[in-house]
Design an enzyme around this catalytic site. Sequence first.
Site, PDB file in Angstrom:
ATOM      1  N   SER A  40       0.862  -1.180   0.000  1.00 23.06           N
ATOM      2  CA  SER A  40       0.000   0.000   0.000  1.00 23.06           C
ATOM      3  C   SER A  40       0.900   1.233   0.000  1.00 23.06           C
ATOM      4  CB  SER A  40      -0.935  -0.006   1.210  1.00 23.06           C
ATOM      5  OG  SER A  40      -0.224   0.115   2.420  1.00 23.06           O
ATOM      6  N   HIS A 153      -3.416  -6.094   2.499  1.00 19.11           N
ATOM      7  CA  HIS A 153      -2.498  -7.097   3.045  1.00 19.11           C
ATOM      8  C   HIS A 153      -3.185  -8.449   3.267  1.00 19.11           C
ATOM      9  CE1 HIS A 153       0.375  -3.828   4.795  1.00 19.11           C
ATOM     10  NE2 HIS A 153       0.391  -3.885   3.490  1.00 19.11           N
ATOM     11  N   GLU A 163      -4.564  -2.568   9.306  1.00 21.61           N
ATOM     12  CA  GLU A 163      -3.783  -3.094  10.427  1.00 21.61           C
ATOM     13  C   GLU A 163      -4.429  -2.807  11.778  1.00 21.61           C
ATOM     14  OE1 GLU A 163       0.230  -1.545  10.053  1.00 21.61           O
ATOM     15  OE2 GLU A 163       0.154  -1.822   7.877  1.00 21.61           O
ATOM     16  N   GLU A 204       1.613  -9.505   6.941  1.00 21.57           N
ATOM     17  CA  GLU A 204       2.426  -9.106   8.091  1.00 21.57           C
ATOM     18  C   GLU A 204       2.260 -10.050   9.281  1.00 21.57           C
ATOM     19  OE1 GLU A 204       1.908  -4.895   8.755  1.00 21.57           O
ATOM     20  OE2 GLU A 204       2.924  -4.424   6.882  1.00 21.57           O
ATOM     21  N   ASP A 241      -3.963   1.106  11.711  1.00 20.33           N
ATOM     22  CA  ASP A 241      -3.564   1.723  10.442  1.00 20.33           C
ATOM     23  C   ASP A 241      -4.616   1.371   9.407  1.00 20.33           C
ATOM     24  OD1 ASP A 241      -2.522   2.784   8.170  1.00 20.33           O
ATOM     25  OD2 ASP A 241      -0.753   1.490   8.069  1.00 20.33           O
ATOM     26  N   GLU A 284      -2.974   5.593  12.332  1.00 21.32           N
ATOM     27  CA  GLU A 284      -2.094   5.960  11.216  1.00 21.32           C
ATOM     28  C   GLU A 284      -2.918   6.036   9.938  1.00 21.32           C
ATOM     29  OE1 GLU A 284       1.125   3.130  10.873  1.00 21.32           O
ATOM     30  OE2 GLU A 284       1.212   3.418   8.708  1.00 21.32           O
ATOM     31  N   ASP A 311       1.652   8.329   7.349  1.00 19.45           N
ATOM     32  CA  ASP A 311       2.524   7.403   6.598  1.00 19.45           C
ATOM     33  C   ASP A 311       2.506   7.830   5.131  1.00 19.45           C
ATOM     34  OD1 ASP A 311       3.673   5.291   5.227  1.00 19.45           O
ATOM     35  OD2 ASP A 311       2.195   3.792   5.805  1.00 19.45           O
ATOM     36  N   LYS A 336       9.720   5.155   7.343  1.00 25.50           N
ATOM     37  CA  LYS A 336      10.084   3.991   6.542  1.00 25.50           C
ATOM     38  C   LYS A 336      11.282   4.381   5.681  1.00 25.50           C
ATOM     39  CE  LYS A 336       5.433   1.994   5.843  1.00 25.50           C
ATOM     40  NZ  LYS A 336       4.216   2.139   4.994  1.00 25.50           N
ATOM     41  N   HIS A 364       8.515  -1.336   9.460  1.00 26.19           N
ATOM     42  CA  HIS A 364       8.864  -2.299   8.402  1.00 26.19           C
ATOM     43  C   HIS A 364       7.977  -2.028   7.184  1.00 26.19           C
ATOM     44  CE1 HIS A 364       5.299  -5.156   9.474  1.00 26.19           C
ATOM     45  NE2 HIS A 364       4.990  -3.894   9.607  1.00 26.19           N
ATOM     46  N   LYS A 387       6.753  -0.471  14.560  1.00 22.56           N
ATOM     47  CA  LYS A 387       5.838  -1.535  14.155  1.00 22.56           C
ATOM     48  C   LYS A 387       6.566  -2.458  13.200  1.00 22.56           C
ATOM     49  CE  LYS A 387       3.272   0.455  10.266  1.00 22.56           C
ATOM     50  NZ  LYS A 387       1.959   0.564   9.633  1.00 22.56           N
TER      51      LYS A 387
HETATM   52  P1  PGA Z   1       3.049  -1.328   3.048  1.00 20.87           P
HETATM   53  O1  PGA Z   1       2.111  -1.206   4.318  1.00 20.87           O
HETATM   54  O2  PGA Z   1       4.405  -1.712   3.480  1.00 20.87           O
HETATM   55  O3  PGA Z   1       2.342  -2.357   2.221  1.00 20.87           O
HETATM   56  O4  PGA Z   1       3.026   0.034   2.389  1.00 20.87           O
HETATM   57  C1  PGA Z   1       2.552  -0.722   5.538  1.00 20.87           C
HETATM   58  C2  PGA Z   1       1.781   0.485   5.973  1.00 20.87           C
HETATM   59  O5  PGA Z   1       0.860   0.955   5.281  1.00 20.87           O
HETATM   60  O6  PGA Z   1       2.102   1.018   7.023  1.00 20.87           O
HETATM   61 ZN    ZN Z   2       0.626   2.709   6.874  1.00 17.91          ZN
END
Ligand code: PGA
Ligand code: ZN
Length: 424
Positions: A40, A153, A163, A204, A241, A284, A311, A336, A364, A387
């Site tokens: 995503s 996911h 999430e 995940e 999230d 998030e 994010d 990230k 991650h 996370k």
């Molecule tokens: P992604 O998801 O690594 O697939 O982008 C993680 C997130 O959205 O925090």
């Molecule tokens: Zn996110």
Amino acid sequence: TIRSIHAREILDSRGNPTVEAEVTLACGAMGRAASPSGASTGVHEALELRDGVIGRYNGKGVQRPVSLINGEIRDALTGLDAGGQQAVDEALIRLDGTANKENLGANSTLAVSMAVARAAAAAAGRRLWEYLGDPTEPLLPVPAMNILNGGVHANWQGPDFQEYMIAPYGAPTFAEALRWGAEIYHALKTLLKEKGYSTGVGDEGGFAPAVSSNTEPLDLIVAAIERAGYRPGQEIGIALDPASSSFYTDGAYELRTEGLTLDAAGMVDRYRELADTYPIVSIEDGLAEDDWDGWKLLNDAIGDRVELVGDDLFVTNVNRIERGIREGTANAVLIKPNQIGTVTETIAAVRLAHKNSWGAMVSHRSGETVDTFIADFTVAMRTGHLKAGAPARGERVEKYNQLLRIEEEAGNAARYAGRKGFIR
Ligand code: PGA
Ligand code: ZN
């Protein structure tokens, strides 16, 4: 001094290719690192360079970034001092020459940047967390463990929200927090079985049951926390999230699971209700990546009691974070490294957040390897929370296991962030 750099194509946890780099110094010290990959992904993230060759890994090969590392990146960095992370990263940024790493790809620059840090730490005889931060003040993060997966996911009938995480902030140490989280994960599994739900897991490592609403997972998780013998709200918080960019089009948030379409104000009401009902410490990407006005509404509504983490909104990019700070859009940033592409730029994003009393949550990606760079990085930067998925699936667990090692290595100097790990 950097003597040689070598890269190869390896697989990530989804069976897609990714970049692994090795940096060897004149003294013989070596550092190895691999880039992760999102599903995503935010539209404003730095570019992830893929070959696009149909008939080879469905176009997802990374032979091109690998050959860039083995060619021009190696040539540009050979002879540089690995201990000068900033100078090395600036050389990568200059060589790329674009705002979004469009020439080299953030997957090639990040793998090299992290490998340089590892090699330099090895040469200095220090552990990575000691090398990257102040070794006298290691702060162990609260792990936000994603125990129920939805959205992109979990590509079957799951919740729209991506999430559902548990944050065992009441534990005395990281090791205890991890144990609590794992026990709750198993309690949730038992509960899902009893209710006749699948216990298959998503990208995940969290369960991905075909629930009928976006709140049902919250009830299940609260029940699992209690069943494992812990107190929701006192000892364990919940972090969400929704990754709402993935169900947003033209001003409308479509909650498919519930047959509902809401505007930003409707989503804000929803989140306020959730925060009133459940022990939610953090949300998030509650609003979409360019819905700055919606974000501001949410921050005005609950920003004083819930950590609101950008994010896809900020993509670890200081320019976007600066705008967020100026406009009061959120109160925390997700970090990230592969969204921006070098260690130095990632550090700058954390520092900018902290300087403005914002939270910085290290993360991650949904496509991972066993690389544990973010574990050491989190401790060194004293972010207080990270996370890294469920306490299941090797590539997730390895981050948590590295934090166990760090807590042990740090000995009496180790502190566990606890409730303060979440800024509100
Ligand atoms: P992604 O998801 O690594 O697939 O982008 C993680 C997130 O959205 O925090
Ligand atoms: Zn996110």
